[in-house]
Each structure stands twice: as structure tokens, then as C-alpha cells.
Write a protein that holds these residues in place. Structure first.
Motif, PDB file in Angstrom:
ATOM      1  N   ARG A  50       0.829  -1.213   0.000  1.00 26.01           N
ATOM      2  CA  ARG A  50       0.000   0.000   0.000  1.00 26.01           C
ATOM      3  C   ARG A  50       0.859   1.257   0.000  1.00 26.01           C
ATOM      4  N   ASP A  51       1.857   1.279   0.870  1.00 19.71           N
ATOM      5  CA  ASP A  51       2.719   2.449   0.968  1.00 19.71           C
ATOM      6  C   ASP A  51       3.401   2.748  -0.364  1.00 19.71           C
ATOM      7  N   VAL A  52       3.828   1.695  -1.044  1.00 19.27           N
ATOM      8  CA  VAL A  52       4.505   1.871  -2.337  1.00 19.27           C
ATOM      9  C   VAL A  52       3.526   2.421  -3.373  1.00 19.27           C
ATOM     10  N   ILE A  53       2.332   1.844  -3.430  1.00 18.14           N
ATOM     11  CA  ILE A  53       1.345   2.274  -4.431  1.00 18.14           C
ATOM     12  C   ILE A  53       0.935   3.734  -4.209  1.00 18.14           C
ATOM     13  N   LEU A  54       0.588   4.071  -2.963  1.00 17.99           N
ATOM     14  CA  LEU A  54       0.080   5.419  -2.700  1.00 17.99           C
ATOM     15  C   LEU A  54       1.160   6.483  -2.790  1.00 17.99           C
ATOM     16  N   SER A  55       2.413   6.074  -2.735  1.00 21.34           N
ATOM     17  CA  SER A  55       3.501   7.035  -2.916  1.00 21.34           C
ATOM     18  C   SER A  55       3.591   7.521  -4.352  1.00 21.34           C
ATOM     19  N   GLY A  56       2.977   6.769  -5.264  1.00 23.46           N
ATOM     20  CA  GLY A  56       3.057   7.104  -6.678  1.00 23.46           C
ATOM     21  C   GLY A  56       4.217   6.461  -7.393  1.00 23.46           C
ATOM     22  N   ALA A  57       4.991   5.639  -6.695  1.00 29.73           N
ATOM     23  CA  ALA A  57       6.181   5.040  -7.298  1.00 29.73           C
ATOM     24  C   ALA A  57       5.852   4.085  -8.438  1.00 29.73           C
ATOM     25  N   THR A 141     -17.642  17.393  -4.033  1.00 30.23           N
ATOM     26  CA  THR A 141     -17.911  17.226  -2.602  1.00 30.23           C
ATOM     27  C   THR A 141     -16.904  16.275  -1.972  1.00 30.23           C
ATOM     28  N   GLY A 142     -16.668  15.161  -2.635  1.00 34.74           N
ATOM     29  CA  GLY A 142     -15.730  14.178  -2.107  1.00 34.74           C
ATOM     30  C   GLY A 142     -14.315  14.717  -2.008  1.00 34.74           C
ATOM     31  N   LEU A 143     -13.879  15.437  -3.009  1.00 31.12           N
ATOM     32  CA  LEU A 143     -12.523  15.994  -2.980  1.00 31.12           C
ATOM     33  C   LEU A 143     -12.372  17.042  -1.882  1.00 31.12           C
ATOM     34  N   ALA A 144     -13.420  17.848  -1.675  1.00 30.19           N
ATOM     35  CA  ALA A 144     -13.373  18.842  -0.601  1.00 30.19           C
ATOM     36  C   ALA A 144     -13.280  18.161   0.757  1.00 30.19           C
ATOM     37  N   ARG A 145     -14.034  17.105   0.942  1.00 31.59           N
ATOM     38  CA  ARG A 145     -13.965  16.352   2.196  1.00 31.59           C
ATOM     39  C   ARG A 145     -12.574  15.740   2.386  1.00 31.59           C
ATOM     40  N   ALA A 146     -12.056  15.159   1.310  1.00 31.59           N
ATOM     41  CA  ALA A 146     -10.738  14.524   1.395  1.00 31.59           C
ATOM     42  C   ALA A 146      -9.660  15.538   1.740  1.00 31.59           C
ATOM     43  N   SER A 147      -9.767  16.729   1.174  1.00 33.19           N
ATOM     44  CA  SER A 147      -8.794  17.776   1.454  1.00 33.19           C
ATOM     45  C   SER A 147      -8.853  18.202   2.908  1.00 33.19           C
ATOM     46  N   ALA A 153      -1.242  16.723   5.522  1.00 35.37           N
ATOM     47  CA  ALA A 153      -0.610  15.496   5.027  1.00 35.37           C
ATOM     48  C   ALA A 153      -0.458  15.565   3.512  1.00 35.37           C
ATOM     49  N   PRO A 154       0.534  14.885   2.948  1.00 34.01           N
ATOM     50  CA  PRO A 154       0.727  14.934   1.499  1.00 34.01           C
ATOM     51  C   PRO A 154      -0.417  14.269   0.743  1.00 34.01           C
ATOM     52  N   VAL A 155      -0.683  14.744  -0.453  1.00 31.11           N
ATOM     53  CA  VAL A 155      -1.714  14.165  -1.317  1.00 31.11           C
ATOM     54  C   VAL A 155      -1.231  12.817  -1.825  1.00 31.11           C
ATOM     55  N   ASP A 156      -2.116  11.808  -1.784  1.00 33.38           N
ATOM     56  CA  ASP A 156      -1.685  10.502  -2.267  1.00 33.38           C
ATOM     57  C   ASP A 156      -1.857  10.389  -3.776  1.00 33.38           C
ATOM     58  N   ARG A 157      -1.442   9.266  -4.297  1.00 33.64           N
ATOM     59  CA  ARG A 157      -1.411   9.013  -5.743  1.00 33.64           C
ATOM     60  C   ARG A 157      -2.752   9.316  -6.421  1.00 33.64           C
ATOM     61  N   PHE A 158      -3.861   8.979  -5.793  1.00 31.50           N
ATOM     62  CA  PHE A 158      -5.152   9.093  -6.454  1.00 31.50           C
ATOM     63  C   PHE A 158      -5.871  10.395  -6.136  1.00 31.50           C
ATOM     64  N   GLU A 159      -5.696  10.914  -4.938  1.00 29.60           N
ATOM     65  CA  GLU A 159      -6.293  12.208  -4.615  1.00 29.60           C
ATOM     66  C   GLU A 159      -5.712  13.318  -5.481  1.00 29.60           C
ATOM     67  N   ALA A 160      -4.510  13.098  -5.992  1.00 29.06           N
ATOM     68  CA  ALA A 160      -3.858  14.117  -6.809  1.00 29.06           C
ATOM     69  C   ALA A 160      -4.487  14.267  -8.191  1.00 29.06           C
ATOM     70  N   GLU A 161      -5.319  13.299  -8.598  1.00 33.43           N
ATOM     71  CA  GLU A 161      -5.966  13.387  -9.909  1.00 33.43           C
ATOM     72  C   GLU A 161      -6.992  14.528  -9.920  1.00 33.43           C
ATOM     73  N   ASN A 162      -7.310  15.037 -11.118  1.00 27.84           N
ATOM     74  CA  ASN A 162      -8.202  16.192 -11.218  1.00 27.84           C
ATOM     75  C   ASN A 162      -9.674  15.800 -11.048  1.00 27.84           C
TER      76      ASN A 162
END
Length: 236
Positions: A50-57, A141-147, A153-162
Motif C-alpha cells: 500500500r505504501d509503495v502504491i500510494l507514494s506514486g512510485a 464534494t468528495g474531494l473537498a472532504r478529502a482535502s 498530510a501529502p496528497v496521495d497518488r489518487f487524490e492528486a488526480e483532477n
């Protein structure tokens, strides 16, 4: 008696981890053995992946590589945690499962559906959810909640998408629900949390009753909900 496998799905900020926790508490108050888990994760090996995937590596390697990494974590999770718990007659409540791979890497990653189906067949086999709760919120709405949840904390691999990515993701989950209505239930997660919880329990209790797992004995008092800033577990 075999247990019941319940998964929670949906886009960012739907409240999946919150309601996984609430559901397990409700089950325990009713004397029903239950565990909460998540994907990717749930075991030490899967959490490391999980850590590897969410890092974006893994992202530069493409959607197929991500799907394979998720599947590797899922195999360990199933073998070491989910299947043993189900064999013990427990209710397993999981924050994300194979539907997230279908949506994120399959539909949005433009992978061949045959590849996703075969990967799921090999990875999941017969251990498929008895019930999938899809917590539905508009992408904005979901992105605002996630933010708000993430704070500094840093944005993960998927939250960074538009936002357009997340709007398409929402539609992917709705399409999955439409294709498998006997398994999937869509719940409006823009409602207040207690209303969402009540809607979830209405659906879950029906499945528990059908499986002979719903205890008719008196229920322990419901604990008073306290406000919490606990982060929602992210991503499968």
C-alpha cells in the motif's frame, strides 16, 4: 457456518472508513463477530505494498503494473485475513476491494476488461463480496472532504488526480452497481452521517437475516457519537 463478506466502495471522501467502523461497532453490539479491514492493506505485507502504491512510485509503470500490485496485496490479504475470518463465521467488513481495481485501473486506466476479469478470477476466486455498499458523493464534494480530512498530510497518488478523473470514477462505481444490483447498493453519502449509517444498516440487516446471522437478543445501548478528526483510510 460461513461468515458474510461486506465491502464498501466509492470515490474519495465518501466516508468509507467511518462507516466501516460504525458498522462493525453495531455488529459487535448485537453479538455478531466482525472485523474491519481495508485494501490495499489488512496484513503487514499488504500494508507495505500500500505504501509503495500510494507514494506514486508505481504510477509511471502504468495501470497494468498498478493492478498487479493491488492484486499481490489482495492475495496476501485474502489468504491471511479475509478467508480465515469468514471460515470462522465472522462478518468481514472491508474498506475497498476488487471493484476499486475495476474502476481505477480497469475503466479509468483503459485496461482490457478481459485482463481485469482474468486477474480477478485468479486473485479473488470464489471469495466475492456478499454485499457491496457504494457510498456515492459528487466528485467536488468528495474531494473537498478529502482535502479537509488530509489537512497538511501529502496528497496521495489518487487524490492528486483532477476533478474530471473523480467524476468519471464516480460513474464507474455507479455502472458497477447497475450491472450487479443483486450485490451492490448505492447510498447517498451526502446525507448526515447518522442517516447514512441508518441506510447502511437497513441493507446489511436484510443480508444478515437471510444468512441466519442476525441475533434476536436485546441489543446493547448505542454509544454516544463523539466528534472525531480521525482520517478516513484511503484507497484501494
Amino acid at each position: 457456518m460461513a461468515g458474510l463478506f461486506i465491502t464498501f466502495e466509492g470515490g474519495e471522501g465518501g466516508g468509507k472508513s467511518t462507516h466501516v467502523g460504525r458498522l462493525v461497532q453495531t455488529l459487535e453490539r448485537r453479538g455478531i463477530a466482525a472485523i474491519a479491514t481495508r485494501e490495499p492493506g489488512g496484513t503487514p505485507t499488504a500494508e507495505a505494498i500500500r505504501d509503495v502504491i500510494l507514494s506514486g512510485a508505481v504510477a509511471p509503470l502504468g495501470a497494468a503494473a498498478e493492478a498487479l500490485m493491488f492484486s499481490a496485496a489482495r492475495i496476501d490479504h485474502l489468504d491471511k485475513k479475509i478467508r480465515p475470518a469468514l471460515a470462522q463465521g465472522k462478518v468481514v467488513v472491508c474498506d475497498r476491494f476488487a471493484d476499486s481495481t475495476r474502476a481505477y485501473q480497469g475503466a479509468l486506466g483503459n485496461l482490457d476488461p478481459k485482463f481485469i476479469r482474468e486477474l480477478e478470477r485468479v486473485t479473488v476466486g470464489d471469495t466475492r463480496p456478499d454485499l457491496t455498499i457504494i457510498l456515492d458523493v459528487p466528485a467536488a464534494t468528495g474531494l473537498a472532504r478529502a482535502s479537509a480530512r488530509r489537512a497538511s498530510a501529502p496528497v496521495d497518488r489518487f487524490e492528486a488526480e483532477n476533478e474530471s478523473f473523480h467524476a468519471a470514477l464516480r460513474q464507474c462505481f455507479l455502472d458497477i452497481a447497475a450491472a450487479e444490483p443483486e450485490r451492490c447498493v448505492v447510498i447517498d453519502a451526502t446525507q448526515p452521517p447518522d442517516a447514512v449509517e441508518a441506510s447502511i444498516w437497513s441493507k446489511v440487516s436484510q443480508r444478515l437475516a437471510a444468512a441466519g446471522l442476525l441475533d434476536k437478543t436485546p441489543v446493547a445501548p448505542k454509544p454516544v457519537r463523539k466528534s472525531s478528526k480521525r482520517k478516513e483510510a484511503r484507497r484501494s
